[in-house]
Design a protein around this motif. Sequence first.
Motif, short mmCIF file in Angstrom:
data_model
loop_
_atom_site.label_atom_id
_atom_site.label_comp_id
_atom_site.label_asym_id
_atom_site.label_seq_id
_atom_site.Cartn_x
_atom_site.Cartn_y
_atom_site.Cartn_z
N LEU A 150 9.87 -28.05 17.01
CA LEU A 150 10.74 -29.21 17.17
C LEU A 150 11.38 -29.53 15.83
N SER A 151 12.61 -30.03 15.85
CA SER A 151 13.26 -30.52 14.63
C SER A 151 14.28 -31.59 15.02
N PRO A 152 14.74 -32.40 14.06
CA PRO A 152 15.63 -33.51 14.39
C PRO A 152 16.94 -33.05 15.03
N LEU A 153 17.45 -33.89 15.93
CA LEU A 153 18.80 -33.67 16.47
C LEU A 153 19.76 -33.58 15.29
N LYS A 154 20.50 -32.50 15.22
CA LYS A 154 21.35 -32.24 14.05
C LYS A 154 22.40 -33.34 13.85
N ALA A 155 22.91 -33.89 14.94
CA ALA A 155 23.96 -34.90 14.83
C ALA A 155 23.43 -36.25 14.35
N GLY A 156 22.11 -36.43 14.39
CA GLY A 156 21.51 -37.62 13.83
C GLY A 156 21.56 -38.85 14.73
N VAL A 157 21.22 -39.97 14.12
CA VAL A 157 21.04 -41.21 14.86
C VAL A 157 22.34 -41.71 15.48
N ASP A 158 23.49 -41.35 14.92
CA ASP A 158 24.77 -41.80 15.45
C ASP A 158 25.47 -40.73 16.30
N ALA A 159 24.71 -39.85 16.92
CA ALA A 159 25.27 -38.78 17.73
C ALA A 159 26.13 -39.33 18.87
N THR A 160 27.21 -38.63 19.15
CA THR A 160 28.07 -38.98 20.29
C THR A 160 27.41 -38.52 21.58
N ALA A 161 27.97 -38.94 22.70
CA ALA A 161 27.44 -38.52 24.00
C ALA A 161 27.50 -37.00 24.13
N ALA A 162 28.59 -36.40 23.64
CA ALA A 162 28.73 -34.95 23.71
C ALA A 162 27.68 -34.25 22.85
N GLU A 163 27.42 -34.82 21.67
CA GLU A 163 26.41 -34.23 20.78
C GLU A 163 25.01 -34.40 21.34
N GLU A 164 24.77 -35.53 22.01
CA GLU A 164 23.49 -35.72 22.68
C GLU A 164 23.31 -34.68 23.78
N SER A 165 24.36 -34.45 24.53
CA SER A 165 24.29 -33.48 25.62
C SER A 165 24.07 -32.07 25.10
N ALA A 166 24.70 -31.72 23.98
CA ALA A 166 24.54 -30.39 23.40
C ALA A 166 23.14 -30.21 22.82
N ALA A 167 22.54 -31.30 22.35
CA ALA A 167 21.16 -31.30 21.86
C ALA A 167 20.90 -30.20 20.83
N GLU A 168 21.82 -30.04 19.87
CA GLU A 168 21.64 -29.01 18.84
C GLU A 168 20.61 -29.48 17.82
N PRO A 169 19.57 -28.69 17.57
CA PRO A 169 18.55 -29.09 16.61
C PRO A 169 18.95 -28.73 15.17
N ALA A 170 18.34 -29.41 14.21
CA ALA A 170 18.61 -29.12 12.80
C ALA A 170 18.13 -27.73 12.42
N ILE A 171 17.04 -27.27 13.03
CA ILE A 171 16.50 -25.94 12.77
C ILE A 171 16.76 -25.07 14.00
N PRO A 172 17.57 -24.02 13.89
CA PRO A 172 17.88 -23.18 15.05
C PRO A 172 16.62 -22.65 15.72
N GLY A 173 16.66 -22.60 17.05
CA GLY A 173 15.54 -22.06 17.81
C GLY A 173 14.48 -23.07 18.16
N THR A 174 14.64 -24.32 17.70
CA THR A 174 13.69 -25.36 18.02
C THR A 174 14.25 -26.28 19.11
N ILE A 175 13.46 -27.24 19.54
CA ILE A 175 13.90 -28.28 20.46
C ILE A 175 14.27 -29.51 19.63
N ALA A 176 15.39 -30.14 19.97
CA ALA A 176 15.87 -31.30 19.22
C ALA A 176 15.09 -32.56 19.61
N ILE A 177 14.64 -33.29 18.58
CA ILE A 177 13.92 -34.54 18.79
C ILE A 177 14.67 -35.66 18.09
N HIS A 178 14.59 -36.86 18.64
CA HIS A 178 15.28 -38.02 18.08
C HIS A 178 14.40 -38.72 17.05
#
Length: 288
Positions: free
Chosen positions: A169-197
């Motif tokens: 697991l690693s933080p959602l790359k878009a961070g705390v102010d992520a847009t709805a599209a960025e939330e939907s994409a759920a790109e993690p800060a570390i590739p290959g992990t699951i994005a966590i808020h």
Amino acid sequence: MSKTLHHATITPHWSSARGHSDHGWLNTYHSFSFADWYNPNFTSFGALRVLNEDRVKARSGFPTHPHRDFEIFSYILGGELTHSDSVAKRAAADTEEEEESERFCRVRRGDIQFTTAGRGVEHSEFNAGTDPVHFLQIWAVPWKRGLTPRYDWGRYNDADKRKGFVSLLSPLKAGVDATAAEESAAEPAIPGTIAIHADFVMAAGIIEPGGKFEWTAGAKGTEATKRKIYVHLPMTKGGKAKVRLDGREDAILSEGDGAFVDGIHAGDKLVVESVGEAEAEVVVLDTA
């Protein structure tokens, strides 16, 4: 081997100090205050709020129950667990392949199942198999409330974990102010992990006796430079696994033990050495 993290404190959390309940169908240990067990010394550590080590008997499990405003994830140590929630059910229903639908809800050894409870979900966890399931259930506090619920899962093989720590697991790359599209994409800060808020990384490694792994604080995927690391050694080898942290003789953990590593900075190297008779499966929870 001498310690290198002179500025950091390492405080063991012995297994005997954990909360414990045996309900027959469920045998559970609580590293942090949970349910009817409360210890003011063990309430949270950074964003880490819950770490339960659970064994659930065959044909039993947790009935549907609600959650909100937590990041909730299960790491499977043995057996398999069927997970269903108000998000997963919709996703599975949208999946045309029956095999994919089953895989989406059923997690096995080495898998991690993840739910953002956000503004509210209902979920259940059931052992539909014939053998007990052994897993860690972990909760983290998200960086803001009222998030859109989301479900995810990942499979991470033991072969990779025997080479070094594998980030899960690693933080959602878009961070705390992520847009709805960025939330939907759920790109993690570390590739290959699951994005966590949360400013939070989870990793696991399997260290053979005499071997040692290094964990880099922050994993180059987090923001805060001051870190807190919780290390947990699950009960998987009948008491034969042990690890030593940072070469310290007063930081040797047996199965079921954990340790609070505080005063550590991003980029610091925490050495975890396997000093038992059996390989040690080590879980690292790195938080701000």
